[in-house]
Design a protein around this motif. Structure first.
Motif, PDB file in Angstrom:
ATOM      1  N   LEU A 125       0.669  -1.231  -0.287  1.00 24.94           N
ATOM      2  CA  LEU A 125      -0.265   0.275   0.017  1.00 24.94           C
ATOM      3  C   LEU A 125       1.126   1.233  -0.168  1.00 24.94           C
ATOM      4  CD1 LEU A 125      -2.761   1.654   0.250  1.00 24.94           C
ATOM      5  CD2 LEU A 125      -3.058   0.744   2.894  1.00 24.94           C
ATOM      6  N   SER A 127      -0.159   3.756  -2.460  1.00 22.41           N
ATOM      7  CA  SER A 127      -0.598   5.519  -3.668  1.00 22.41           C
ATOM      8  C   SER A 127      -1.408   6.387  -2.686  1.00 22.41           C
ATOM      9  CB  SER A 127      -2.124   4.357  -4.499  1.00 22.41           C
ATOM     10  OG  SER A 127      -2.792   5.106  -4.488  1.00 22.41           O
ATOM     11  N   LEU A 130      -5.138   6.710  -2.050  1.00 23.09           N
ATOM     12  CA  LEU A 130      -5.308   5.839  -1.121  1.00 23.09           C
ATOM     13  C   LEU A 130      -5.555   5.825   0.133  1.00 23.09           C
ATOM     14  CD1 LEU A 130      -4.943   2.543  -3.501  1.00 23.09           C
ATOM     15  CD2 LEU A 130      -7.551   4.313  -2.910  1.00 23.09           C
ATOM     16  N   TYR A 133      -7.094   8.683   1.795  1.00 19.99           N
ATOM     17  CA  TYR A 133      -8.620   8.476   2.063  1.00 19.99           C
ATOM     18  C   TYR A 133      -9.192   7.813   3.325  1.00 19.99           C
ATOM     19  CZ  TYR A 133     -13.294   5.291   2.425  1.00 19.99           C
ATOM     20  OH  TYR A 133     -13.784   4.827   2.901  1.00 19.99           O
ATOM     21  N   CYS A 148      -3.069  -3.883   5.101  1.00 21.49           N
ATOM     22  CA  CYS A 148      -3.512  -3.690   4.434  1.00 21.49           C
ATOM     23  C   CYS A 148      -2.420  -3.201   2.905  1.00 21.49           C
ATOM     24  CB  CYS A 148      -4.159  -2.629   3.575  1.00 21.49           C
ATOM     25  SG  CYS A 148      -5.476  -2.506   5.124  1.00 21.49           S
ATOM     26  N   GLU A 150      -2.117  -2.996  -1.573  1.00 18.39           N
ATOM     27  CA  GLU A 150      -3.008  -1.965  -2.777  1.00 18.39           C
ATOM     28  C   GLU A 150      -3.294  -3.258  -3.867  1.00 18.39           C
ATOM     29  OE1 GLU A 150      -0.982   2.134  -3.517  1.00 18.39           O
ATOM     30  OE2 GLU A 150      -1.201   1.254  -5.783  1.00 18.39           O
ATOM     31  N   HIS A 152      -4.423  -3.803  -8.031  1.00 23.82           N
ATOM     32  CA  HIS A 152      -4.902  -2.952  -9.159  1.00 23.82           C
ATOM     33  C   HIS A 152      -5.604  -3.950  -9.750  1.00 23.82           C
ATOM     34  CE1 HIS A 152      -2.245   0.946  -8.998  1.00 23.82           C
ATOM     35  NE2 HIS A 152      -1.845   0.121  -7.830  1.00 23.82           N
ATOM     36  N   ALA A 162      -7.221   0.265  -5.691  1.00 24.79           N
ATOM     37  CA  ALA A 162      -8.066  -0.122  -4.004  1.00 24.79           C
ATOM     38  C   ALA A 162      -7.248  -0.167  -3.037  1.00 24.79           C
ATOM     39  CB  ALA A 162      -9.659  -0.741  -4.075  1.00 24.79           C
ATOM     40  N   ILE A 163      -7.397   0.134  -1.980  1.00 30.12           N
ATOM     41  CA  ILE A 163      -7.196  -0.749  -0.760  1.00 30.12           C
ATOM     42  C   ILE A 163      -8.184  -2.139  -0.446  1.00 30.12           C
ATOM     43  CG2 ILE A 163      -7.585  -0.426   1.914  1.00 30.12           C
ATOM     44  CD1 ILE A 163      -8.192   2.312   0.861  1.00 30.12           C
ATOM     45  N   ARG A 175     -11.753  -1.054  -1.531  1.00 33.75           N
ATOM     46  CA  ARG A 175     -12.121  -0.781  -1.275  1.00 33.75           C
ATOM     47  C   ARG A 175     -11.874   0.906  -1.311  1.00 33.75           C
ATOM     48  NH1 ARG A 175     -15.055   1.304   4.551  1.00 33.75           N
ATOM     49  NH2 ARG A 175     -16.067  -0.322   4.486  1.00 33.75           N
ATOM     50  N   ASN A 176     -11.845   2.089  -1.905  1.00 32.11           N
ATOM     51  CA  ASN A 176     -11.069   2.846  -2.690  1.00 32.11           C
ATOM     52  C   ASN A 176     -12.933   4.009  -1.864  1.00 32.11           C
ATOM     53  OD1 ASN A 176     -13.338   3.551  -4.848  1.00 32.11           O
ATOM     54  ND2 ASN A 176     -11.515   1.989  -6.508  1.00 32.11           N
ATOM     55  N   LYS A 180     -16.516  -0.220  -2.688  1.00 36.27           N
ATOM     56  CA  LYS A 180     -16.970  -1.022  -2.092  1.00 36.27           C
ATOM     57  C   LYS A 180     -16.913  -2.948  -2.784  1.00 36.27           C
ATOM     58  CE  LYS A 180     -18.214  -2.296   3.155  1.00 36.27           C
ATOM     59  NZ  LYS A 180     -18.935  -2.225   4.013  1.00 36.27           N
TER      60      LYS A 180
END
Length: 300
Positions: A125, A127, A130, A133, A148, A150, A152, A162-163, A175-176, A180
């Motif tokens: 993770l 990004s 993200l 967020y 978590c 990341e 793609h 997204a996460i 989730r982003n 979800k």
């Protein structure tokens, strides 16, 4: 096709073209799992006579263009119109065929969502969007990076990231800020601390991350620091883990302060009696742990 022609395409035909079938259908309406978010109980209804839709879980509604904006996750209307036209033949509403009382298994909508994910790549993770967020949700960045990943992937021909929170079956909750969902297989996430007779139970991974952050900040009374930690990733996963939960002498529930959360607590108390503790009962003005973390109270 222009906007008026696009709006003549039946929403049910568009949904079928992108892989979603109704769980229930009548001459006037059709019910679906929402095509743009995780939706285990069908809460998305299409009014076929008016060719509009309504999402009862989020209170969103609109026409086919409004729906496509959510499905394709873009506000670029020209791109949206093009993608609808590519996905769906322009069938006039009045000649669309109807199959009465079509029934499909409840999991079909979820399978359609899952099958749409392609070219998955999971990495650390990192990004900034993200992380930003998660920061806005009050989550500690060190905890977020540790717990978590990341992801793609491509979905309906478009690239997303997204996460990604791993589950014990090798799948991911993702989730982003705009979506979800889940990348199969769907399962719970168990963080075992070794030999312990107590366990903390969470509904989703945002609750879990909030718990860890609140514990680090010493803002949460934690009755058992060496407890196992179990994230259901959906209350519907509870029956799958009931045999395992029987083994614990104490179960601490950090579930949402809503009907679904209370039903889980009641079910567990039928199984384990006084061994089950509702830890959110003392915080009635907060919906969940993340609301406690960011100080978001509900109206009394």
């Amino acid at each position: 096709m222009n906007i008026m022609q696009i709006k003549q395409i039946a929403i049910v035909d568009f949904l079928l073209a992108i892989g979603f079938r109704p769980t229930k259908e009548t001459a006037a309406s059709a019910w679906y799992h929402a095509p743009y978010r995780e939706d285990e109980d069908p809460s998305f209804k299409v009014n076929k006579n008016r060719n509009i839709w309504y999402d009862f879980a989020t209170a969103k509604s609109g026409d086919i263009i409004d729906l496509a904006v959510l499905v394709y996750r873009t506000q670029n209307i020209s791109k949206v119109l093009k993608m609808i036209a590519q996905a769906t033949p322009a069938v006039p509403l009045q000649v669309r065929t109807f199959v009465p009382h079509l029934q499909t298994p409840a999991s079909d909508g979820i399978r359609a969502q899952i099958s749409a994910f392609k070219n998955l790549r999971v990495q650390a993770l990192a990004s900034m969007p993200l992380l930003t967020y998660l920061s806005k949700r009050g989550i500690d960045m060190g905890i977020a990076r540790q717990e978590c990943k990341e992801a793609h992937y491509t979905c309906h021909g478009m690239n997303y990231f997204a996460i990604a929170f791993p589950n014990e079956a090798g799948g991911y909750e993702i989730r982003n800020p705009y979506y979800k969902g889940c990348i199969a297989p769907k399962a719970v996430s168990l963080i075992s601390q070794g030999q312990t007779d107590c366990i903390c139970l969470f509904e989703g991974f945002m609750d879990y991350l909030s718990f860890l952050t609140l514990r680090k900040l010493e803002r949460l009374s934690v009755p058992c620091y060496d407890a196992d930690l179990l994230v259901l990733n959906s209350v519907n996963n509870l029956p799958k883990v009931l045999p395992r939960l029987r083994a614990y002498k104490r179960i601490y529930c950090y579930l949402d302060n809503d009907d679904a959360g209370r039903r889980v607590v009641d079910m567990l108390r039928e199984l384990k009696g006084d061994a089950v503790h509702d830890m959110m009962e003392a915080c009635p003005l907060y919906k969940d742990l993340n609301d406690i973390l960011v100080g978001k109270k509900r109206m009394p």
